[in-house]
Each structure stands twice: as structure tokens, then as C-alpha cells.
Design a protein around this motif. Sequence first.
Motif, PDB file in Angstrom:
ATOM      1  N   LEU A 243       0.815  -1.213   0.000  1.00  0.00           N
ATOM      2  CA  LEU A 243       0.000   0.000   0.000  1.00  0.00           C
ATOM      3  C   LEU A 243       0.851   1.266   0.000  1.00  0.00           C
ATOM      4  CD1 LEU A 243      -2.948  -1.068   2.326  1.00  0.00           C
ATOM      5  CD2 LEU A 243      -3.015  -0.656  -0.141  1.00  0.00           C
ATOM      6  N   ARG A 244       1.968   1.255   0.730  1.00  0.00           N
ATOM      7  CA  ARG A 244       2.877   2.428   0.707  1.00  0.00           C
ATOM      8  C   ARG A 244       3.399   2.650  -0.706  1.00  0.00           C
ATOM      9  NH1 ARG A 244       5.587   5.168   4.534  1.00  0.00           N
ATOM     10  NH2 ARG A 244       7.481   5.043   3.298  1.00  0.00           N
ATOM     11  N   SER A 245       3.763   1.578  -1.356  1.00  0.00           N
ATOM     12  CA  SER A 245       4.264   1.666  -2.722  1.00  0.00           C
ATOM     13  C   SER A 245       3.155   2.133  -3.677  1.00  0.00           C
ATOM     14  CB  SER A 245       4.803   0.309  -3.158  1.00  0.00           C
ATOM     15  OG  SER A 245       5.221   0.349  -4.484  1.00  0.00           O
ATOM     16  N   TRP A 246       1.953   1.586  -3.526  1.00  0.00           N
ATOM     17  CA  TRP A 246       0.811   1.969  -4.362  1.00  0.00           C
ATOM     18  C   TRP A 246       0.503   3.460  -4.211  1.00  0.00           C
ATOM     19  CZ3 TRP A 246      -4.103   3.392  -2.271  1.00  0.00           C
ATOM     20  CH2 TRP A 246      -5.098   3.617  -3.227  1.00  0.00           C
ATOM     21  N   LEU A 247       0.495   3.955  -2.966  1.00  0.00           N
ATOM     22  CA  LEU A 247       0.167   5.352  -2.715  1.00  0.00           C
ATOM     23  C   LEU A 247       1.299   6.270  -3.165  1.00  0.00           C
ATOM     24  CD1 LEU A 247      -1.961   7.250  -1.597  1.00  0.00           C
ATOM     25  CD2 LEU A 247      -0.906   6.999   0.661  1.00  0.00           C
ATOM     26  N   GLY A 248       2.536   5.849  -2.977  1.00  0.00           N
ATOM     27  CA  GLY A 248       3.675   6.619  -3.429  1.00  0.00           C
ATOM     28  C   GLY A 248       4.038   7.804  -2.557  1.00  0.00           C
ATOM     29  N   ARG A 249       3.464   7.871  -1.379  1.00  0.00           N
ATOM     30  CA  ARG A 249       3.757   8.971  -0.449  1.00  0.00           C
ATOM     31  C   ARG A 249       3.310   8.542   0.938  1.00  0.00           C
ATOM     32  NH1 ARG A 249      -1.282  11.269   0.596  1.00  0.00           N
ATOM     33  NH2 ARG A 249      -2.803  10.992  -1.055  1.00  0.00           N
ATOM     34  N   SER A 250       3.724   9.300   1.935  1.00  0.00           N
ATOM     35  CA  SER A 250       3.254   9.015   3.289  1.00  0.00           C
ATOM     36  C   SER A 250       1.807   9.492   3.413  1.00  0.00           C
ATOM     37  CB  SER A 250       4.143   9.699   4.325  1.00  0.00           C
ATOM     38  OG  SER A 250       4.094  11.101   4.139  1.00  0.00           O
ATOM     39  N   PHE A 251       1.122   9.028   4.428  1.00  0.00           N
ATOM     40  CA  PHE A 251      -0.276   9.404   4.622  1.00  0.00           C
ATOM     41  C   PHE A 251      -0.547   9.560   6.106  1.00  0.00           C
ATOM     42  CE2 PHE A 251      -4.792   8.611   5.243  1.00  0.00           C
ATOM     43  CZ  PHE A 251      -5.335   9.493   4.310  1.00  0.00           C
ATOM     44  N   ASP A 252      -1.004  10.748   6.489  1.00  0.00           N
ATOM     45  CA  ASP A 252      -1.401  11.035   7.866  1.00  0.00           C
ATOM     46  C   ASP A 252      -2.883  11.385   7.843  1.00  0.00           C
ATOM     47  OD1 ASP A 252      -1.961  12.014  10.387  1.00  0.00           O
ATOM     48  OD2 ASP A 252      -0.297  13.447  10.421  1.00  0.00           O
ATOM     49  N   PRO A 253      -3.758  10.511   8.390  1.00  0.00           N
ATOM     50  CA  PRO A 253      -5.200  10.754   8.313  1.00  0.00           C
ATOM     51  C   PRO A 253      -5.667  12.000   9.056  1.00  0.00           C
ATOM     52  CG  PRO A 253      -4.752   8.896   9.748  1.00  0.00           C
ATOM     53  CD  PRO A 253      -3.446   9.286   9.119  1.00  0.00           C
ATOM     54  N   SER A 254      -4.816  12.590   9.874  1.00  0.00           N
ATOM     55  CA  SER A 254      -5.234  13.777  10.631  1.00  0.00           C
ATOM     56  C   SER A 254      -4.826  15.087   9.959  1.00  0.00           C
ATOM     57  CB  SER A 254      -4.648  13.727  12.046  1.00  0.00           C
ATOM     58  OG  SER A 254      -3.248  13.840  11.994  1.00  0.00           O
ATOM     59  N   THR A 255      -4.095  15.023   8.859  1.00  0.00           N
ATOM     60  CA  THR A 255      -3.563  16.227   8.220  1.00  0.00           C
ATOM     61  C   THR A 255      -4.624  16.965   7.426  1.00  0.00           C
ATOM     62  OG1 THR A 255      -1.382  15.244   8.035  1.00  0.00           O
ATOM     63  CG2 THR A 255      -1.847  17.087   6.594  1.00  0.00           C
ATOM     64  N   PHE A 256      -4.725  18.283   7.657  1.00  0.00           N
ATOM     65  CA  PHE A 256      -5.590  19.145   6.865  1.00  0.00           C
ATOM     66  C   PHE A 256      -5.113  20.582   6.988  1.00  0.00           C
ATOM     67  CE2 PHE A 256      -9.221  22.079   6.689  1.00  0.00           C
ATOM     68  CZ  PHE A 256      -9.441  21.985   5.328  1.00  0.00           C
ATOM     69  N   ASP A 257      -5.039  21.280   5.863  1.00  0.00           N
ATOM     70  CA  ASP A 257      -4.589  22.666   5.820  1.00  0.00           C
ATOM     71  C   ASP A 257      -5.658  23.516   5.130  1.00  0.00           C
ATOM     72  OD1 ASP A 257      -3.414  25.125   5.320  1.00  0.00           O
ATOM     73  OD2 ASP A 257      -1.609  24.302   4.395  1.00  0.00           O
ATOM     74  N   PRO A 258      -6.478  24.284   5.896  1.00  0.00           N
ATOM     75  CA  PRO A 258      -7.550  25.070   5.269  1.00  0.00           C
ATOM     76  C   PRO A 258      -7.031  26.151   4.322  1.00  0.00           C
ATOM     77  CG  PRO A 258      -7.435  25.549   7.628  1.00  0.00           C
ATOM     78  CD  PRO A 258      -6.481  24.418   7.346  1.00  0.00           C
ATOM     79  N   GLY A 259      -5.864  26.723   4.584  1.00  0.00           N
ATOM     80  CA  GLY A 259      -5.306  27.730   3.689  1.00  0.00           C
ATOM     81  C   GLY A 259      -5.014  27.154   2.315  1.00  0.00           C
ATOM     82  N   ARG A 260      -4.388  25.990   2.284  1.00  0.00           N
ATOM     83  CA  ARG A 260      -4.097  25.323   1.010  1.00  0.00           C
ATOM     84  C   ARG A 260      -5.392  24.930   0.313  1.00  0.00           C
ATOM     85  NH1 ARG A 260      -3.055  20.294  -1.267  1.00  0.00           N
ATOM     86  NH2 ARG A 260      -1.374  20.317  -2.788  1.00  0.00           N
ATOM     87  N   ALA A 261      -6.383  24.453   1.086  1.00  0.00           N
ATOM     88  CA  ALA A 261      -7.672  24.062   0.501  1.00  0.00           C
ATOM     89  C   ALA A 261      -8.358  25.266  -0.133  1.00  0.00           C
ATOM     90  CB  ALA A 261      -8.561  23.422   1.564  1.00  0.00           C
ATOM     91  N   SER A 262      -8.312  26.436   0.517  1.00  0.00           N
ATOM     92  CA  SER A 262      -8.921  27.648  -0.040  1.00  0.00           C
ATOM     93  C   SER A 262      -8.238  28.050  -1.338  1.00  0.00           C
ATOM     94  CB  SER A 262      -8.860  28.798   0.951  1.00  0.00           C
ATOM     95  OG  SER A 262      -9.801  28.644   1.976  1.00  0.00           O
ATOM     96  N   THR A 263      -6.925  27.992  -1.362  1.00  0.00           N
ATOM     97  CA  THR A 263      -6.179  28.356  -2.562  1.00  0.00           C
ATOM     98  C   THR A 263      -6.564  27.446  -3.715  1.00  0.00           C
ATOM     99  OG1 THR A 263      -4.345  29.188  -1.256  1.00  0.00           O
ATOM    100  CG2 THR A 263      -3.865  28.614  -3.541  1.00  0.00           C
ATOM    101  N   LEU A 264      -6.614  26.139  -3.468  1.00  0.00           N
ATOM    102  CA  LEU A 264      -7.006  25.191  -4.513  1.00  0.00           C
ATOM    103  C   LEU A 264      -8.426  25.437  -4.968  1.00  0.00           C
ATOM    104  CD1 LEU A 264      -5.447  21.868  -3.198  1.00  0.00           C
ATOM    105  CD2 LEU A 264      -4.839  23.086  -5.295  1.00  0.00           C
ATOM    106  N   ALA A 265      -9.337  25.700  -4.034  1.00  0.00           N
ATOM    107  CA  ALA A 265     -10.742  25.919  -4.382  1.00  0.00           C
ATOM    108  C   ALA A 265     -10.899  27.130  -5.295  1.00  0.00           C
ATOM    109  CB  ALA A 265     -11.576  26.089  -3.122  1.00  0.00           C
ATOM    110  N   ARG A 266     -10.192  28.194  -5.008  1.00  0.00           N
ATOM    111  CA  ARG A 266     -10.275  29.398  -5.856  1.00  0.00           C
ATOM    112  C   ARG A 266      -9.705  29.126  -7.245  1.00  0.00           C
ATOM    113  NH1 ARG A 266      -7.841  32.130  -1.275  1.00  0.00           N
ATOM    114  NH2 ARG A 266      -9.551  32.615   0.103  1.00  0.00           N
ATOM    115  N   TRP A 267      -8.629  28.382  -7.278  1.00  0.00           N
ATOM    116  CA  TRP A 267      -7.956  28.119  -8.531  1.00  0.00           C
ATOM    117  C   TRP A 267      -8.759  27.160  -9.413  1.00  0.00           C
ATOM    118  CZ3 TRP A 267      -4.860  23.741 -10.242  1.00  0.00           C
ATOM    119  CH2 TRP A 267      -4.104  24.016 -11.375  1.00  0.00           C
ATOM    120  N   LEU A 268      -9.366  26.132  -8.818  1.00  0.00           N
ATOM    121  CA  LEU A 268     -10.048  25.097  -9.581  1.00  0.00           C
ATOM    122  C   LEU A 268     -11.509  25.388  -9.869  1.00  0.00           C
ATOM    123  CD1 LEU A 268      -8.486  21.961  -7.889  1.00  0.00           C
ATOM    124  CD2 LEU A 268      -7.968  22.880 -10.150  1.00  0.00           C
ATOM    125  N   SER A 269     -12.115  26.311  -9.132  1.00  0.00           N
ATOM    126  CA  SER A 269     -13.547  26.522  -9.364  1.00  0.00           C
ATOM    127  C   SER A 269     -13.738  27.533 -10.393  1.00  0.00           C
ATOM    128  CB  SER A 269     -14.257  26.929  -8.092  1.00  0.00           C
ATOM    129  OG  SER A 269     -13.823  28.179  -7.645  1.00  0.00           O
TER     130      SER A 269
END
Length: 181
Positions: free
Chosen positions: A155-181
Motif C-alpha cells: 500500500l505504501r508503494s501503491w500510494l507513493g507517499r506518506s499518509f497522515d489521516p489527521s492532516t488538513f490545511d484550510p489555507g491550502r484548501a482555499s487556494t485550490l478551491a479558488r484556482w479550480l472553481s
Amino acid sequence: MRRQIFQLKVSLADVTPPVWRRVQVPGGYTLDRVHRVFQSVLGWQNCHLHSFDIDGMQYGVPDPEGELTLRDELDTRLDAVATKGGRFLYTYDFGDWWEHDVTVEDVFGADPDERYPVCSAGDGACPPEDVGGPYGYRQFLAAMADPAHPEHETLRSWLGRSFDPSTFDPGRASTLARWLS
């Protein structure tokens, strides 16, 4: 008259730890733009079909085969189908079947100094695409948390990166939302 902003709380159903986002979007957005906002703030990659279920009506991308009866999301504005205190469902990936409960927490006039959409809060990392829905996500988390688990390295190989289920950054999410919408 100032444009109306809808504050929505989007919660991914049946997952632990909880995954949710609070977003503010213009009521004039069509549902296809709301879908793009949800994709970006949640962390999905827009690889699968989706639909909205609002007051018993289904909205999404019309099916050229006619197998799914969906109203065209391009023709439907958020402010035409949602009201303060209302709730609706957003489903992403009909194979994994990720259901999101959406609550319209507030409707208010736009702040002229703010750029919308905005992701003001949230919690939890979005599950990876194609992990197998809520059941597969539970198995994925168990395997990723235990280096001795027989599926850990695969699964680590399949995902290709580390994964932390508690990670969330609202600033990054806002930037992406403005850019993609």
C-alpha cells in the motif's frame, strides 16, 4: 445588493477519523462549480462520476446512455436548490461510493474584501482515490499504521507517499478551491 454566500459543512460519511470541511461559496455557483469546490477542499482528484441528491432530485453530468436520470448540474444554481438550514447529499465515485452529508449552515452577504470560495475550517485528510470506499479505507488505515501488516509495503508503494489521516490545511484548501472553481 451584495451577492449571497452559502456556508456549507461537507462531512464524509462513515469514516473515522472524521473528514469534514466548512466552505463558503457564492449562491450563484452552478452545481458543477460546487462539485469542483468540494473536490479541491476535500482532496479528491475528480477522477470519477458524482451526483447531488437535493430534496429527492438527482443532479450531475447527464448520462448520454440514459441509464442515470440526472438533472444537468450546469443548469442548476446552488441558490435555486439550497436554503439555510437545509441538507443534501453529494456522492463521489459510484464504485467506492463516497457519500458526503452537506449542511447549509448559513447564508449571508458577501464580504467585499474576501475572495470566494473560502475553506474556513475542516478536519482529517481525504482518503486516497480508489482505496475501496469506507470499508477499504478502514483496511488501508490499519495496514498503513502497522509496518508488520502484510499489506503495509504494498500500500505504501501503491500510494507513493506518506499518509497522515489527521492532516488538513484550510489555507491550502482555499487556494485550490479558488484556482479550480
